[in-house]
Design a protein around this motif. Structure first.
Motif, PDB file in Angstrom:
ATOM      1  N   PHE A 179      11.177  48.820  19.063  1.00 48.79           N
ATOM      2  CA  PHE A 179      11.178  49.622  17.837  1.00 48.79           C
ATOM      3  C   PHE A 179      11.751  51.014  18.099  1.00 48.79           C
ATOM      4  O   PHE A 179      12.585  51.515  17.348  1.00 48.79           O
ATOM      5  CB  PHE A 179       9.755  49.747  17.277  1.00 48.79           C
ATOM      6  CG  PHE A 179       9.278  48.546  16.511  1.00 48.79           C
ATOM      7  CD1 PHE A 179      10.101  47.920  15.595  1.00 48.79           C
ATOM      8  CD2 PHE A 179       7.989  48.055  16.696  1.00 48.79           C
ATOM      9  CE1 PHE A 179       9.662  46.805  14.872  1.00 48.79           C
ATOM     10  CE2 PHE A 179       7.534  46.953  15.980  1.00 48.79           C
ATOM     11  CZ  PHE A 179       8.380  46.326  15.076  1.00 48.79           C
ATOM     12  N   ALA A 180      11.283  51.640  19.180  1.00 50.40           N
ATOM     13  CA  ALA A 180      11.719  52.996  19.509  1.00 50.40           C
ATOM     14  C   ALA A 180      13.218  53.040  19.786  1.00 50.40           C
ATOM     15  O   ALA A 180      13.919  53.977  19.351  1.00 50.40           O
ATOM     16  CB  ALA A 180      10.937  53.516  20.721  1.00 50.40           C
TER      17      ALA A 180
ATOM     18  N   GLY B 192      19.743  56.706  14.695  1.00 52.75           N
ATOM     19  CA  GLY B 192      20.047  58.108  14.471  1.00 52.75           C
ATOM     20  C   GLY B 192      21.534  58.387  14.527  1.00 52.75           C
ATOM     21  O   GLY B 192      22.022  59.320  13.869  1.00 52.75           O
ATOM     22  N   PHE B 193      22.284  57.570  15.289  1.00 51.87           N
ATOM     23  CA  PHE B 193      23.728  57.743  15.374  1.00 51.87           C
ATOM     24  C   PHE B 193      24.456  57.082  14.195  1.00 51.87           C
ATOM     25  O   PHE B 193      25.655  57.277  14.017  1.00 51.87           O
ATOM     26  CB  PHE B 193      24.250  57.138  16.690  1.00 51.87           C
ATOM     27  CG  PHE B 193      23.722  57.821  17.912  1.00 51.87           C
ATOM     28  CD1 PHE B 193      24.287  58.999  18.378  1.00 51.87           C
ATOM     29  CD2 PHE B 193      22.628  57.297  18.591  1.00 51.87           C
ATOM     30  CE1 PHE B 193      23.795  59.624  19.510  1.00 51.87           C
ATOM     31  CE2 PHE B 193      22.122  57.923  19.727  1.00 51.87           C
ATOM     32  CZ  PHE B 193      22.702  59.099  20.179  1.00 51.87           C
TER      33      PHE B 193
ATOM     34  N   VAL C 270      18.177  55.194   9.819  1.00 48.75           N
ATOM     35  CA  VAL C 270      16.882  55.535  10.420  1.00 48.75           C
ATOM     36  C   VAL C 270      15.748  55.141   9.485  1.00 48.75           C
ATOM     37  O   VAL C 270      14.768  54.510   9.895  1.00 48.75           O
ATOM     38  CB  VAL C 270      16.802  57.046  10.738  1.00 48.75           C
ATOM     39  CG1 VAL C 270      15.393  57.412  11.215  1.00 48.75           C
ATOM     40  CG2 VAL C 270      17.825  57.424  11.791  1.00 48.75           C
ATOM     41  N   VAL C 271      15.882  55.511   8.218  1.00 46.60           N
ATOM     42  CA  VAL C 271      14.859  55.172   7.228  1.00 46.60           C
ATOM     43  C   VAL C 271      14.722  53.656   7.102  1.00 46.60           C
ATOM     44  O   VAL C 271      13.614  53.117   7.059  1.00 46.60           O
ATOM     45  CB  VAL C 271      15.202  55.787   5.855  1.00 46.60           C
ATOM     46  CG1 VAL C 271      14.233  55.290   4.783  1.00 46.60           C
ATOM     47  CG2 VAL C 271      15.171  57.307   5.931  1.00 46.60           C
TER      48      VAL C 271
ATOM     49  N   ALA D 102      23.935  47.573   4.846  1.00 47.29           N
ATOM     50  CA  ALA D 102      24.378  48.520   3.821  1.00 47.29           C
ATOM     51  C   ALA D 102      23.954  49.943   4.157  1.00 47.29           C
ATOM     52  O   ALA D 102      24.687  50.902   3.906  1.00 47.29           O
ATOM     53  CB  ALA D 102      23.825  48.108   2.459  1.00 47.29           C
ATOM     54  N   ALA D 103      22.757  50.076   4.761  1.00 51.28           N
ATOM     55  CA  ALA D 103      22.251  51.409   5.109  1.00 51.28           C
ATOM     56  C   ALA D 103      23.012  52.007   6.279  1.00 51.28           C
ATOM     57  O   ALA D 103      23.177  53.231   6.360  1.00 51.28           O
ATOM     58  CB  ALA D 103      20.766  51.326   5.446  1.00 51.28           C
ATOM     59  N   ALA D 104      23.491  51.142   7.185  1.00 47.64           N
ATOM     60  CA  ALA D 104      24.176  51.625   8.389  1.00 47.64           C
ATOM     61  C   ALA D 104      25.677  51.752   8.209  1.00 47.64           C
ATOM     62  O   ALA D 104      26.365  52.274   9.084  1.00 47.64           O
ATOM     63  CB  ALA D 104      23.882  50.694   9.558  1.00 47.64           C
TER      64      ALA D 104
END
Length: 301
Positions: free
Chosen positions: A128-129, A136-137, A143-144, A183-185
């Motif tokens: 997960f981490a 973040g990149f 990230v969300v 879609a988010a990335a």
């Protein structure tokens, strides 16, 4: 000073034995620790269902690649992140369900105790981490999305125990997350009506899976769709629903490649149905191929 029967001082012999004993322990640890660590790692990979988790990663990565919104490197990164998220979710689920799975006599590493729950939990947290860090990149939206996905995966077991009748729907929602993560990335997007093909296929597949877990669920007082419909009716509804979902996809899809792949998915599902008649568990496991082909047809649509 006292001497032993061979004339050597007793104290010297004791010190010598202690020295060799400590050296033996060190050598033994050097041999055992790497082997045990490797075993734990392999059991974590097994618990993470890499053979299934990569399908989620493939769906997300292919969606990004086909949309040409970042090239192969971005697609690969998204695929790895989604695969790791899914693996962590499976591990979290096995930890939460280990008592129920034990009653159902499942031979999973966490269930049998071969893989300690603490070790598995640490591995899942690391996955997960890592995904959150890498996301973040890819931007704040990624990230969300990774955090929300992780939370949804972790709370799956609690939800399925509280609302067992709706766990198939929850699972299906999780299975379409890869398209949302893509879609988010990136700038990729998939039409909702196409995603519904995967959603309903998973809903009906989960009804079938409930028939395999019926005894274990009943022992824990969980009332699933298989109990409401009856196991035989659940089998019929499950298979008809999966075939119906793929057939509906033929109407919704317009890309020739997607249509061809979906035909292959139907053929694969028919083979799985035949195998199911002789071995239910193997037949259901083989439906993963049809699921993969269905996901692929949507990703390239």
């Amino acid at each position: 000073m006292e001497t032993a029967f061979n004339g050597e001082p007793t104290s010297v012999k004791v010190m010598s034995n202690e020295k060799y004993s400590k050296e033996a322990v060190v050598v033994n640890l050097n041999r055992v620790l790497p082997v045990r660590t490797l075993e734990y790692f392999l059991d974590c990979i097994k618990s993470g269902r890499l053979g299934v988790s990569w399908i989620a990663g493939f769906a997300a990565g292919t969606t990004v690649f086909v949309a040409d919104s970042g090239g192969f490197l971005l697609a690969a990164l998204v695929a790895v992140c989604m695969t790791m998220l899914t693996m962590a979710g499976f591990i979290s689920n096995d930890i939460s369900d280990r008592q129920k799975d034990k009653i159902a006599q499942k031979s999973r590493p966490i269930t049998t105790g071969k893989l300690p729950a603490k070790v598995a939990a640490l591995f899942a947290i690391c996955l997960f981490a890592f995904v959150v860090f890498v996301s973040g990149f890819l931007g704040i939206a990624a990230v969300v999305a990774s955090i929300l996905t992780a939370a949804a995966l972790v709370f799956y077991s609690a939800f399925s125990k509280k609302f067992p009748l709706f766990k198939g729907v929850y699972t299906a929602l999780l299975c379409i997350v890869p398209f949302g993560f893509a879609a988010a990335a990136s700038e990729a997007s998939v039409q909702p009506d196409l995603v519904s093909i995967v959603f309903f296929f998973i809903v009906f597949r989960e009804i079938l899976l409930d028939t395999l877990d019926a005894s274990g669920d009943r022992a824990f007082g969980l009332k699933t769709v298989a109990h409401v419909l009856g196991e035989q009716n659940a089998r019929t509804v499950g298979w008809l629903g999966m075939f119906g979902s793929l057939m509906a996809g033929q109407v919704l899809l317009h890309n020739p490649v997607s249509i061809l792949v979906l035909y292959l998915a139907l053929i694969s599902l028919a083979v799985s149905a035949c195998l199911y008649l002789s071995n239910e568990e193997k037949g259901l496991r083989s439906t993963r191929l049809a699921m993969f082909l269905g996901v692929f047809s949507i990703a390239v649509a």
